[in-house]
Design an enzyme around this catalytic site. Structure first.
Site, PDB file in Angstrom:
ATOM      1  N   GLU A 179       0.771  -1.198   0.006  1.00 42.79           N
ATOM      2  CA  GLU A 179       0.021   0.036   0.068  1.00 42.79           C
ATOM      3  C   GLU A 179       0.668   1.141   0.139  1.00 42.79           C
ATOM      4  O   GLU A 179       0.558   2.269  -0.517  1.00 42.79           O
ATOM      5  CB  GLU A 179      -0.975  -0.150   1.180  1.00 42.79           C
ATOM      6  CG  GLU A 179      -1.964  -1.191   1.118  1.00 42.79           C
ATOM      7  CD  GLU A 179      -2.818  -1.365   2.467  1.00 42.79           C
ATOM      8  OE1 GLU A 179      -3.722  -1.608   2.389  1.00 42.79           O
ATOM      9  OE2 GLU A 179      -2.112  -1.444   3.522  1.00 42.79           O
ATOM     10  N   GLU A 218      -3.170  -9.919   4.153  1.00 37.63           N
ATOM     11  CA  GLU A 218      -4.207  -9.591   5.633  1.00 37.63           C
ATOM     12  C   GLU A 218      -5.372 -10.508   5.901  1.00 37.63           C
ATOM     13  O   GLU A 218      -5.486 -10.988   6.994  1.00 37.63           O
ATOM     14  CB  GLU A 218      -4.709  -7.944   5.400  1.00 37.63           C
ATOM     15  CG  GLU A 218      -3.922  -7.153   5.404  1.00 37.63           C
ATOM     16  CD  GLU A 218      -3.161  -6.554   4.118  1.00 37.63           C
ATOM     17  OE1 GLU A 218      -2.595  -5.508   4.196  1.00 37.63           O
ATOM     18  OE2 GLU A 218      -3.264  -7.369   3.276  1.00 37.63           O
TER      19      GLU A 218
END
Length: 259
Positions: free
Chosen positions: A114, A134
């Protein structure tokens, strides 16, 4: 407060932000996010900086958010103090006045990917791996993995990473657009600096306006790019000077519509 695990340096007109926590694969905690926020704010204010490089030390670009930093947070604290703050910091990077080049010297996973996605250009070393793991931890991408990454790389690629847990090699990431160039091990920092210097050699105003235009075209700016460009244009007109003067002199302005 300064954090020795995140440093800001200069190479000519290029600012270099280095994440230096190799023992934790450059995982980010709150103090590091705050230091990153401060470094980016400093670059934004310094008009002598024309490009920026993001790089990590050791074997990874960044393994993302440090689990130890957020795992024990209550839900409200996790949402506001961790996720929302991280969003603000990463958005500041993505919207930085000058182009940002990420040197992926190693893995960019979860929050690390990210972070890399905030850059305008990504140069990865051949051993780098990229993904959003995640959901394997019962968590979702929280620093714009399902938002900015979709804008920049497409929803299907993000589905494969976020839903299927796919991890891409640098060679696999290149045709998917996740990275823009693949170089040999150890070569990413120099390659990113060279690209940043290439950017810095071009017309600064044109480059910075082009970045704003691209942000508007991709729908990432939320209107910020349009208002920034419009304000810059209006600031060049004689009407602005007349309006400010009239306000100070407490009189009606005599606008001429000069461009």
């Amino acid at each position: 407060m300064p954090d020795p695990r995140l440093t800001l340096s200069r190479q000519g007109q290029v600012a270099i932000v280095t994440i230096d926590r190799p023992d934790k694969l450059n995982a980010l905690d709150l103090a590091m996010l705050e230091a990153l926020d401060g470094a980016i704010a400093g670059i934004e204010r310094d008009r002598t900086v024309l490009a920026a490089v993001l790089v990590g030390t050791g074997k990874a670009f960044s393994a993302g958010g440090d689990i130890a930093a957020w795992a024990a947070m209550p839900p409200a604290g996790f949402g506001f103090d961790w996720v929302r703050f991280g969003h603000r910091v990463f958005s500041r990077i993505a919207e930085l006045r000058v182009p940002v080049i990420a040197a992926l010297n190693g893995h960019a996973l979860g929050g690390g990917l990210e972070l890399a996605a905030c850059a305008d250009i990504r140069i990865a070393e051949t051993q780098a791996r990229l993904g959003l793991p995640e959901t394997g931890l019962g968590m979702v991408p929280g620093w714009s993995g399902t938002q900015r990454l979709v804008h920049r790389f497409g929803a299907q690629i993000v589905r494969r990473m976020a839903l299927g847990g796919e991890i891409f090699s640098a060679a696999e990431a290149l045709p998917l657009g996740l990275v823009d160039q693949v170089v040999d091990t150890g070569a990413a920092p120099d390659a990113a600096l060279a690209y940043a210097q290439r950017v810095a050699a071009r017309g600064p105003a044109a480059v910075q306006v082009a970045k704003l235009m691209l942000a508007s075209a991709t729908g990432e700016s939320g209107g910020t790019a349009v208002e920034t460009l419009a304000s810059m244009l209006v600031a060049k007109t004689g009407d602005l000077g007349e309006g400010v003067a009239a306000f100070g002199e407490k009189r009606a302005p005599a606008f001429k519509g000069e461009w």
